[in-house]
Each structure stands twice: as C-alpha cells, then as structure tokens.
Design a protein around this motif. Structure first.
Motif, short mmCIF file in Angstrom:
data_model
loop_
_atom_site.label_atom_id
_atom_site.label_comp_id
_atom_site.label_asym_id
_atom_site.label_seq_id
_atom_site.Cartn_x
_atom_site.Cartn_y
_atom_site.Cartn_z
N MET A 186 1.34 5.29 3.24
CA MET A 186 1.62 4.43 2.09
C MET A 186 0.55 4.64 1.02
O MET A 186 -0.65 4.76 1.33
CB MET A 186 1.59 2.95 2.52
CG MET A 186 2.58 2.58 3.61
SD MET A 186 4.29 2.85 3.13
CE MET A 186 4.44 1.71 1.77
N GLU A 198 4.07 0.01 -4.40
CA GLU A 198 3.98 0.72 -3.12
C GLU A 198 4.84 1.96 -3.11
O GLU A 198 5.98 1.92 -3.54
CB GLU A 198 4.46 -0.20 -1.98
CG GLU A 198 3.52 -1.32 -1.69
CD GLU A 198 3.85 -2.01 -0.37
OE1 GLU A 198 4.76 -1.54 0.34
OE2 GLU A 198 3.18 -3.01 -0.07
N ALA A 200 6.06 5.15 -0.40
CA ALA A 200 6.02 5.65 0.98
C ALA A 200 6.08 7.17 0.94
O ALA A 200 6.91 7.75 0.23
CB ALA A 200 7.19 5.09 1.76
#
Ligand code: SAM
Length: 217
Positions: A186, A198, A200
């Motif tokens: 992350m 955020e 990923a």
C-alpha cells in the motif's frame, strides 16, 4: 576484514540490471543497488546468495529483504535529497543503506534487541549512519515526527494510526498490509490532517509486524 572485489561489483551490476528488467525505473535506485555491498550482510559461507534477487535469513527468524522488494518500496517512496525518513524494521540495515545513498536522513527502528545491537554496530563500519532505535515501531517515533516518508518492512494487519499521524502533509507511507502469507503493498499519501489517498500495488510476502498496532505475539 570487509572486501569488495571486482567480482562483487560485477555481480552487483548484474543484479541492478535484473531489477531494471523487473520494472525499477528510477536510475538513482539502480545506482544505489550497484553501490551498496550486499555481500557484507552475509556469512562467508553464503556469499553466493548475496547477489541473487531473493530474501535471505539473517537469524532470529528474520530476513534481509529481496533486492527487488527493497527497490520497489524505495521507488514508491519517491525519496528526495534531505527527506526525513522513518523505517520500521531495521533488520540487517540494507534498506537503510539504500535510503541513505539517496540522500535521506534515516531514522530506523528494530523490535529485536540483538538485531538492533548487531546492525547498530555494523552499519557505521560500512560508512552508513542512520539514527538507530530499539522498540516497537508501530508506535512510530513521536519525539522525531513529523516525517516526509515512512517505510514499513514487515507485514501489517492494518495501517498503524500513529504512523499516519506522524506523516507530514504531502508525505508518503509505504506498507505491506495483509495476512501472514500475502500482503498488498500500500502507498498512502497524506492529503491533510484527516484525508489520505490510498493506492494498492503488487503482492509481497513479509515476516510479521508485531507490536501494539501490529500482530499480537
Ligand atoms: N529492512 C530490513 C532489511 O533491510 O534487512 C528487512 C526487515 S525484515 C523483513 C523485518 C524486520 O522488522 C525484522 O527485523 C523484525 O524484527 C522487524 N519488526 C517486526 N515488528 C517490528 C516492530 N513493531 N517494530 C520494529 N521492528 C519490527
């Protein structure tokens, strides 16, 4: 006596090219990988493993991270000269050396006392001088916060709150989050005191992050 021969340097250049092929685009990171003698972190008996792109045991059930993982996390951090960087999980100290090569001021914290002691004694002999701390890195280092960048090099069940708090606005936190076998890398960017973006990235496999905001022992 530490020896860095032409053969070692050649193997390092090859490793750096391998990482380039695997997608590391930041030339400064490639140069740092070419510079830091990874074989210094290995026992004489295991030297042939030093320049393979894989993690390796360093004792106490812990590992020196795979070079690709080190380069990938470092690339996500977008280190700039003079950045104040907190590393959770000193381990062997190899990742800290790469960050120092990029011109960061590094604060690194290790949970296992014997590892902390060994690495604190060893890294300065190589000419690398981060600030060393022993303790639970999931709490961060409030006395030295805020940080431009934070890197966690162990697998977290979730993002520790104190680390988000100790990041500067515009700062970047890179942390593997998941279960004990697989974690998603992350990247968390602090937009302001309450908002975070955020992202990923790929999956990795780290040893567990223990402590108050990590896995319970
Ligand atoms: N960055 C290291 C390197 O370059 O060799 C690799 C680190 S190893 C994969 C993960 C390390 O995180 C271990 O040394 C482990 O003891 C440490 N660790 C786990 N939980 C921790 C915590 N709460 N605070 C600090 N270190 C922790």
């Amino acid at each position: 006596m530490l020896e860095d021969s032409y053969r070692h340097k050649g193997l390092r250049r090859k490793l750096a090219q391998t990482l380039k092929k695997k997608g590391i685009r930041d030339e400064r990171i490639i140069r740092a990988i070419e510079k830091v003698p990874r074989h210094y972190f290995f026992d004489q008996a295991f030297l042939e493993h030093a320049y393979q792109d894989k993690a390796f045991p360093i004792g106490q059930g812990q590992t020196i991270s795979q070079p690709f993982t080190v380069a990938f996390q470092t690339q996500l951090l977008e280190i700039e000269e003079g950045d104040k960087v907190l590393e959770i999980g000193t381990g062997s100290g190899y990742q800290a050396c790469i960050l120092l090569e990029l011109g960061a001021e590094v604060f690194t914290i290790e949970y296992i006392r014997s590892l902390f002691q060994t690495t604190k004694a060893f890294l300065p002999r190589m000419g690398y001088n981060p600030h060393f701390f022993h303790g639970d890195g999931t709490k961060g280092l409030p006395a030295f916060a805020p940080f431009d960048k934070i890197i966690v090099t162990a697998a977290a069940p979730e993002v520790p709150k104190p680390l988000q708090e100790q990041l500067k606005t515009g700062g970047i936190l890179v942390i593997p989050v998941g279960d004990d076998s697989l974690q998603k890398m992350m990247r968390i960017i602090k937009l302001n005191e309450t908002e975070f973006r955020e992202e990923a990235h790929d999956f990795f496999s780290f040893v567990p992050l223990v402590g108050k905001f990590g896995w319970k022992k």
